[in-house]
Scaffold this motif. Structure first.
Motif, PDB file in Angstrom:
ATOM      1  N   MET A   1      25.990   7.434 -21.378  1.00 18.36           N
ATOM      2  CA  MET A   1      26.841   6.600 -22.219  1.00 18.36           C
ATOM      3  C   MET A   1      27.875   5.917 -21.342  1.00 18.36           C
ATOM      4  SD  MET A   1      29.180   7.656 -25.570  1.00 18.36           S
ATOM      5  CE  MET A   1      27.803   7.880 -26.692  1.00 18.36           C
ATOM      6  N   ARG A   2      28.021   4.601 -21.528  1.00 20.15           N
ATOM      7  CA  ARG A   2      29.020   3.822 -20.790  1.00 20.15           C
ATOM      8  C   ARG A   2      29.874   3.065 -21.804  1.00 20.15           C
ATOM      9  NH1 ARG A   2      25.000   0.721 -16.563  1.00 20.15           N
ATOM     10  NH2 ARG A   2      24.049   2.575 -15.582  1.00 20.15           N
ATOM     11  N   ASP A   3      31.143   3.420 -21.861  1.00 18.89           N
ATOM     12  CA  ASP A   3      32.066   2.745 -22.783  1.00 18.89           C
ATOM     13  C   ASP A   3      31.489   2.678 -24.198  1.00 18.89           C
ATOM     14  OD1 ASP A   3      33.928   2.303 -20.736  1.00 18.89           O
ATOM     15  OD2 ASP A   3      32.890   0.476 -20.121  1.00 18.89           O
ATOM     16  N   ARG A   4      31.032   3.815 -24.683  1.00 15.52           N
ATOM     17  CA  ARG A   4      30.486   4.003 -26.038  1.00 15.52           C
ATOM     18  C   ARG A   4      29.067   3.439 -26.199  1.00 15.52           C
ATOM     19  NH1 ARG A   4      35.949   2.343 -27.596  1.00 15.52           N
ATOM     20  NH2 ARG A   4      37.106   4.057 -28.567  1.00 15.52           N
ATOM     21  N   ARG A   5      28.483   2.867 -25.183  1.00 20.46           N
ATOM     22  CA  ARG A   5      27.154   2.253 -25.291  1.00 20.46           C
ATOM     23  C   ARG A   5      26.113   3.213 -24.712  1.00 20.46           C
ATOM     24  NH1 ARG A   5      28.144  -3.308 -26.284  1.00 20.46           N
ATOM     25  NH2 ARG A   5      25.970  -3.831 -25.863  1.00 20.46           N
TER      26      ARG A   5
ATOM     27  N   ILE B   1      26.954   2.785 -36.847  1.00 11.39           N
ATOM     28  CA  ILE B   1      27.916   3.734 -36.292  1.00 11.39           C
ATOM     29  C   ILE B   1      29.315   3.168 -36.486  1.00 11.39           C
ATOM     30  CG2 ILE B   1      26.254   4.561 -34.559  1.00 11.39           C
ATOM     31  CD1 ILE B   1      27.975   3.014 -32.461  1.00 11.39           C
ATOM     32  N   ILE B   2      30.310   4.046 -36.423  1.00  7.16           N
ATOM     33  CA  ILE B   2      31.710   3.637 -36.476  1.00  7.16           C
ATOM     34  C   ILE B   2      32.345   3.908 -35.116  1.00  7.16           C
ATOM     35  CG2 ILE B   2      33.988   4.153 -37.479  1.00  7.16           C
ATOM     36  CD1 ILE B   2      32.619   4.833 -40.083  1.00  7.16           C
ATOM     37  N   VAL B   3      33.133   2.972 -34.632  1.00  7.63           N
ATOM     38  CA  VAL B   3      33.958   3.198 -33.452  1.00  7.63           C
ATOM     39  C   VAL B   3      35.406   2.896 -33.817  1.00  7.63           C
ATOM     40  CG1 VAL B   3      32.098   2.702 -31.831  1.00  7.63           C
ATOM     41  CG2 VAL B   3      33.646   0.863 -32.528  1.00  7.63           C
ATOM     42  N   MET B   4      36.305   3.629 -33.171  1.00 11.64           N
ATOM     43  CA  MET B   4      37.740   3.464 -33.395  1.00 11.64           C
ATOM     44  C   MET B   4      38.361   3.027 -32.079  1.00 11.64           C
ATOM     45  SD  MET B   4      38.414   6.947 -35.576  1.00 11.64           S
ATOM     46  CE  MET B   4      37.612   7.261 -37.151  1.00 11.64           C
ATOM     47  N   PRO B   5      38.624   1.744 -31.905  1.00  7.96           N
ATOM     48  CA  PRO B   5      39.104   1.242 -30.612  1.00  7.96           C
ATOM     49  C   PRO B   5      40.397   1.864 -30.131  1.00  7.96           C
ATOM     50  CG  PRO B   5      38.383  -0.562 -32.032  1.00  7.96           C
ATOM     51  CD  PRO B   5      38.406   0.674 -32.885  1.00  7.96           C
ATOM     52  N   ASP B   6      41.208   2.379 -31.063  1.00 10.87           N
ATOM     53  CA  ASP B   6      42.504   2.930 -30.678  1.00 10.87           C
ATOM     54  C   ASP B   6      42.463   4.420 -30.341  1.00 10.87           C
ATOM     55  OD1 ASP B   6      44.048   0.477 -31.146  1.00 10.87           O
ATOM     56  OD2 ASP B   6      43.508   0.792 -33.244  1.00 10.87           O
ATOM     57  N   VAL B   7      41.285   5.022 -30.458  1.00 10.22           N
ATOM     58  CA  VAL B   7      41.146   6.442 -30.115  1.00 10.22           C
ATOM     59  C   VAL B   7      40.689   6.550 -28.665  1.00 10.22           C
ATOM     60  CG1 VAL B   7      39.861   8.560 -30.574  1.00 10.22           C
ATOM     61  CG2 VAL B   7      40.649   7.145 -32.481  1.00 10.22           C
ATOM     62  N   TYR B   8      41.475   7.232 -27.844  1.00 10.66           N
ATOM     63  CA  TYR B   8      41.185   7.309 -26.418  1.00 10.66           C
ATOM     64  C   TYR B   8      40.801   8.717 -25.955  1.00 10.66           C
ATOM     65  CZ  TYR B   8      43.545   2.806 -26.597  1.00 10.66           C
ATOM     66  OH  TYR B   8      43.903   1.520 -26.927  1.00 10.66           O
TER      67      TYR B   8
ATOM     68  N   SER C   1      38.490  10.675 -27.226  1.00 11.65           N
ATOM     69  CA  SER C   1      37.071  11.016 -27.379  1.00 11.65           C
ATOM     70  C   SER C   1      36.317  10.726 -26.084  1.00 11.65           C
ATOM     71  CB  SER C   1      36.446  10.229 -28.531  1.00 11.65           C
ATOM     72  OG  SER C   1      36.445   8.843 -28.245  1.00 11.65           O
ATOM     73  N   ILE C   2      35.187  11.385 -25.922  1.00 12.89           N
ATOM     74  CA  ILE C   2      34.341  11.141 -24.753  1.00 12.89           C
ATOM     75  C   ILE C   2      33.527   9.884 -25.015  1.00 12.89           C
ATOM     76  CG2 ILE C   2      32.441  12.019 -23.348  1.00 12.89           C
ATOM     77  CD1 ILE C   2      33.465  14.836 -23.891  1.00 12.89           C
ATOM     78  N   GLN C   3      33.800   8.840 -24.253  1.00 12.13           N
ATOM     79  CA  GLN C   3      33.170   7.542 -24.465  1.00 12.13           C
ATOM     80  C   GLN C   3      32.182   7.174 -23.364  1.00 12.13           C
ATOM     81  OE1 GLN C   3      36.596   5.003 -24.876  1.00 12.13           O
ATOM     82  NE2 GLN C   3      37.455   6.275 -26.497  1.00 12.13           N
ATOM     83  N   SER C   4      32.138   7.985 -22.319  1.00  9.28           N
ATOM     84  CA  SER C   4      31.192   7.757 -21.220  1.00  9.28           C
ATOM     85  C   SER C   4      30.773   9.103 -20.642  1.00  9.28           C
ATOM     86  CB  SER C   4      31.836   6.912 -20.108  1.00  9.28           C
ATOM     87  OG  SER C   4      32.242   5.646 -20.576  1.00  9.28           O
TER      88      SER C   4
END
Length: 234
Positions: free
Chosen positions: A109-113, A156-163, A165-168
């Motif tokens: 996973m890279r930046d939620r992708r 899916i839902i993403v929350m841009p202001d949540v830092y 969480s594991i995003q990568s």
């Protein structure tokens, strides 16, 4: 207080044998065929809502000895995109998540992708999602995307202001007999990013239909449109 003796208990059982048969049948069905599970959190929004009661098909993948988790025979394998119930390898809590990675896959996973076996998922934003399908009690930005990877596509839902969480995470190959599970609400889900792989024997069933649903945000009013509704796997 008058105590019950063995004869009284036998008489009570005879007088209520029809009721006891129904109760035993329900317990047997939940143990061997189809269990039901209360969705306690928002980790699977926008597909499963807090207050949903989901039906978990216990014979979708395995036939087990009733009242145990001992597998007698495997009848199928979880597929990418399946929504399943399983016991957390972290603490044994029963969870419901989506199967994303299969045995032998290389996943990262890279930046939620997501990237699976070298193929990057495509993300198309979904506009104007009704508020009831977004994370409750969260007032900051939420964005909904359709995640597509081959034939697999779901929101899916993403929350841009949540830092926090594991995003990568770096590429990792999934061992034989194990799976990667993710919540559809990516920044509000404790899943394989935290407890890693899930062994097949911990998977207890596949979710494909709701039993009923109660709206916790509206005085536990029934969501009648979700009674018996099919849960879209994709």
């Amino acid at each position: 207080m008058k105590s019950f003796g063995l004869a009284q208990l036998r008489q009570l059982a005879r007088d209520n044998k029809g009721f006891l048969f129904v109760v035993f049948g329900m317990i047997f069905m939940r143990s061997a065929l189809a269990d039901w599970y209360v969705v306690p959190s928002s980790s699977m929004y926008p597909h499963l809502l807090e207050g949903d009661r989901v039906i978990s098909n216990r014979v979708a993948y395995d036939i087990r000895i009733p009242f145990t988790d001992i597998i007698l025979k495997k009848v199928g394998n979880p597929q990418r995109g399946d929504i399943v119930t399983f016991f957390s390898p972290e603490d044994g809590t029963r969870l419901v998540k989506r199967v994303i990675g299969l045995p032998g896959d290389t996943i990262e996973m890279r930046d939620r992708r997501l990237i699976i076996n070298g193929e990057e998922a495509n993300y198309q934003e979904v506009p104007d999602v009704p508020r009831e399908y977004l994370t409750p009690r969260y007032e900051m930005s939420q964005r909904v995307f359709t995640e597509t990877l081959g034939d697999l596509h779901h929101n899916i839902i993403v929350m841009p202001d949540v830092y926090q969480s594991i995003q990568s995470f770096a590429p990792v190959q999934i061992p034989e007999g194990q799976y990667v599970m993710l919540g559809d609400n990516r920044d509000n889900s404790r899943d394989s990013r935290y407890f890693h792989f899930v062994k097949r024997e911990l998977i207890t069933g596949r979710v494909s239909r709701l039993m009923f649903s109660l709206d916790y945000e509206n005085h536990y009013m029934p969501r009648f449109d979700r009674f018996g509704a099919k849960v879209a796997q994709q």
